[in-house]
Motif scaffolding. Structure first.
Motif, short mmCIF file in Angstrom:
data_model
loop_
_atom_site.label_atom_id
_atom_site.label_comp_id
_atom_site.label_asym_id
_atom_site.label_seq_id
_atom_site.Cartn_x
_atom_site.Cartn_y
_atom_site.Cartn_z
N ARG A 107 0.83 -1.21 0.00
CA ARG A 107 0.00 0.00 0.00
C ARG A 107 0.86 1.25 0.00
O ARG A 107 0.59 2.22 -0.75
CB ARG A 107 -0.93 0.01 1.22
N GLN A 110 2.27 1.83 -3.35
CA GLN A 110 1.23 2.39 -4.22
C GLN A 110 1.15 3.90 -4.07
O GLN A 110 1.14 4.64 -5.06
CB GLN A 110 -0.14 1.78 -3.87
N ASN A 162 -5.78 -3.25 -6.39
CA ASN A 162 -5.47 -1.85 -6.71
C ASN A 162 -4.14 -1.74 -7.44
O ASN A 162 -4.01 -0.95 -8.39
CB ASN A 162 -5.45 -1.01 -5.44
N THR A 163 -3.15 -2.53 -7.01
CA THR A 163 -1.87 -2.54 -7.71
C THR A 163 -2.05 -2.91 -9.17
O THR A 163 -1.51 -2.24 -10.08
CB THR A 163 -0.90 -3.54 -7.04
N GLU A 166 -3.73 -0.14 -11.20
CA GLU A 166 -2.84 0.99 -11.47
C GLU A 166 -1.76 0.62 -12.48
O GLU A 166 -1.41 1.41 -13.36
CB GLU A 166 -2.20 1.45 -10.15
N TRP A 193 9.22 -1.68 -7.44
CA TRP A 193 8.20 -2.72 -7.40
C TRP A 193 8.80 -4.12 -7.36
O TRP A 193 8.20 -5.03 -6.80
CB TRP A 193 7.21 -2.54 -8.56
#
Length: 224
Positions: A107, A110, A162-163, A166, A193
């Motif tokens: 998170r 992100q 969510n990753t 995106e 990442w």
């Protein structure tokens, strides 16, 4: 050979959960629907490379993230709340706290890479939800407990979704963009990442260690 057995266990695990939306104590995270989003199946989880819906290099990153997440989920199947809360000693982290720590780390990356927030400059909502899990230690031992496996799987699933959303909106130029001021030296988004992936590998080893040392002992063999 042990390596082949591990690969077969991973593929068998994915196949068994492919058509069970809520089977294996919430292992719906690994359902076929989860993988279909970027063309991953039980047969190509071990083939790193192109993933539909992602640019070429981001597809490689996604394949690594998926593979490592399977490594995290395999040894924790069927763990009870007591197992997840178990502390090996007074300085240890529980399996549950490490799972939440993985979600917290992802998170924060992100927020940093997708929302361009300076590291540590998080909104109060994110600080309140993730800071203790991110730091681990005494506060985590006191507060991260009393949750079942589904709780942790849901946190991991929500953050990872969510990753993927995106990453699908970005291209290889974004992935290769260099941050000249990153604290360990000039670093691109790819490295940041990949660190999220490597971070899961690091704690995955700790989780496997603890699973094999739970007081009641599990019948599953080591996945080292």
């Amino acid at each position: 050979m042990k390596t082949n057995a591990t690969a077969l266990d991973r593929r068998d695990f994915i196949k068994k959960s492919s058509f069970l939306p809520f089977g294996l104590n919430g292992m719906w995270l690994m359902s076929q629907a989860r993988f279909d989003a970027h063309s991953v199946s039980a047969d190509n989880i071990n083939i790193f490379g192109h993933r539909e819906g992602f640019s070429p290099q981001i597809g490689i990153l996604v394949s690594m993230l998926d593979w490592m997440r399977a490594e995290i989920l395999l040894p924790i199947q069927g763990l009870s709340m007591e197992d997840l809360d178990y502390l090996l000693d007074e300085s240890a982290n529980s399996i549950g706290s490490m799972l939440l720590h993985l979600a917290a780390t992802e998170r924060f990356y992100q927020l940093h890479t997708f929302e361009n927030k300076k590291w540590g400059h998080w909104d109060k909502t994110d600080k309140d939800e993730w800071s203790i899990a991110s730091s681990l230690g005494a506060k985590a031992r006191q507060s991260i407990k009393g949750n079942d496996l589904d709780f942790y799987l849901d946190k991991l699933k929500t953050v990872r979704e969510n990753t993927m959303k995106e990453l699908a909106d970005r291209d290889d130029d974004w992935l290769m963009k260099v941050d000249p001021h990153w604290y360990w030296g000039p670093t691109n988004n790819y490295c940041k990442w990949f660190h999220v992936c490597e971070h899961e590998s690091n704690h995955g080893g700790q989780i496997k260690f603890l699973v094999n040392r739970l007081p009641k002992g599990l019948t599953k063999s080591s996945m080292d």
